[in-house]
Enzyme design. Structure first.
Site, PDB file in Angstrom:
ATOM      1  N   HIS A 163       3.658  -6.659  -1.926  1.00 20.88           N
ATOM      2  CA  HIS A 163       3.259  -5.842  -3.082  1.00 20.88           C
ATOM      3  C   HIS A 163       1.740  -5.809  -3.220  1.00 20.88           C
ATOM      4  O   HIS A 163       1.029  -6.649  -2.668  1.00 20.88           O
ATOM      5  CB  HIS A 163       3.907  -6.353  -4.376  1.00 20.88           C
ATOM      6  CG  HIS A 163       3.415  -7.693  -4.837  1.00 20.88           C
ATOM      7  ND1 HIS A 163       2.266  -7.855  -5.580  1.00 20.88           N
ATOM      8  CD2 HIS A 163       3.923  -8.942  -4.669  1.00 20.88           C
ATOM      9  CE1 HIS A 163       2.093  -9.146  -5.853  1.00 20.88           C
ATOM     10  NE2 HIS A 163       3.074  -9.828  -5.311  1.00 20.88           N
ATOM     11  N   CYS A 180       4.500 -14.419  -2.308  1.00 23.48           N
ATOM     12  CA  CYS A 180       4.595 -13.028  -1.866  1.00 23.48           C
ATOM     13  C   CYS A 180       3.521 -12.703  -0.833  1.00 23.48           C
ATOM     14  O   CYS A 180       2.579 -13.461  -0.633  1.00 23.48           O
ATOM     15  CB  CYS A 180       4.441 -12.085  -3.060  1.00 23.48           C
ATOM     16  SG  CYS A 180       5.901 -12.067  -4.138  1.00 23.48           S
TER      17      CYS A 180
END
Length: 206
Positions: A163, A180
């Site tokens: 992301h 992430c």
């Protein structure tokens, strides 16, 4: 220094090797196969034992041939160079993610369509390695654990996703994610987000 080490001294090693043409990418502070290969080539040219690890003799020889790296040499703003793709990335539709070069390549049938600098989790919240699939996509998302915005999320391993990260865009590699894969170029990621489908492969490797 040897394979698997991660430190600011490794970053300096890479920057010094880059000054004399043995390391052709941005320093990452991680000692992996590319760094080992660069060290081995340097040792061969200097007729030192080709161990691929840095002992005192190799380090002193390198210090004598290079200057102290500048802040920009240690942490340049330029885009990281892509690795040779992992074999798992050469077929199909793949988000191919290299921890060593800190890059993500969006690939279809072995061809790189787009690439990004990326940032990973810290030692306490590491990004998992392996072969996964995109199991869901969220154009706008807020982390339920950390309460941070995660635009253009492509989830691949439980809560871990590729992301956009405003923090990565602002601070670069001075920070880390909570596991992430952070991207700092939002407009490019938005394009890839539109191309990636649920079920596409994700490969995270060194």
């Amino acid at each position: 220094m040897k394979d698997g080490d991660e430190s600011e001294q490794v970053r300096e090693l890479q920057a010094r090797l880059r000054q004399i043409g043995y390391f052709d990418r941005s320093p990452t502070a991680f000692y992996g196969s590319m760094t080992g290969g660069a060290v081995k080539a340097f040792q061969k040219k200097r007729e030192l034992p080709q161990t691929g690890s840095v002992d005192e003799i190799t380090w002193q020889k390198l210090l004598g041939m290079t200057r102290k790296p500048t802040a920009d040499e240690l942490k340049p703003s330029t885009t990281n160079k892509l690795d040779k793709p992992d074999p798992r990335c050469l077929t199909g539709r793949v988000l191919c993610i290299s921890k060593e070069s800190r890059t993500l390549a969006w690939m279809v049938d072995g061809k790189v369509l787009s690439s990004f600098d990326v940032r990973f989790g810290s030692e306490n919240t590491p990004t998992r390695e392996g072969t996964f699939k995109v199991d869901r996509k969220e154009r706008t998302w807020k982390s339920t654990l950390y309460h941070t915005q995660m635009p253009y999320s492509m989830f691949f391993s439980r809560g871990q996703a590729v992301h956009y990260s405003a923090d990565f865009a602002a601070r670069g590699y001075a920070g880390a994610s909570h596991g992430c894969v952070n991207v700092r170029d939002m407009s490019k990621l938005a394009e890839v987000f539109n191309q990636v489908k649920v079920g596409d492969k994700v490969v995270v490797h060194w």
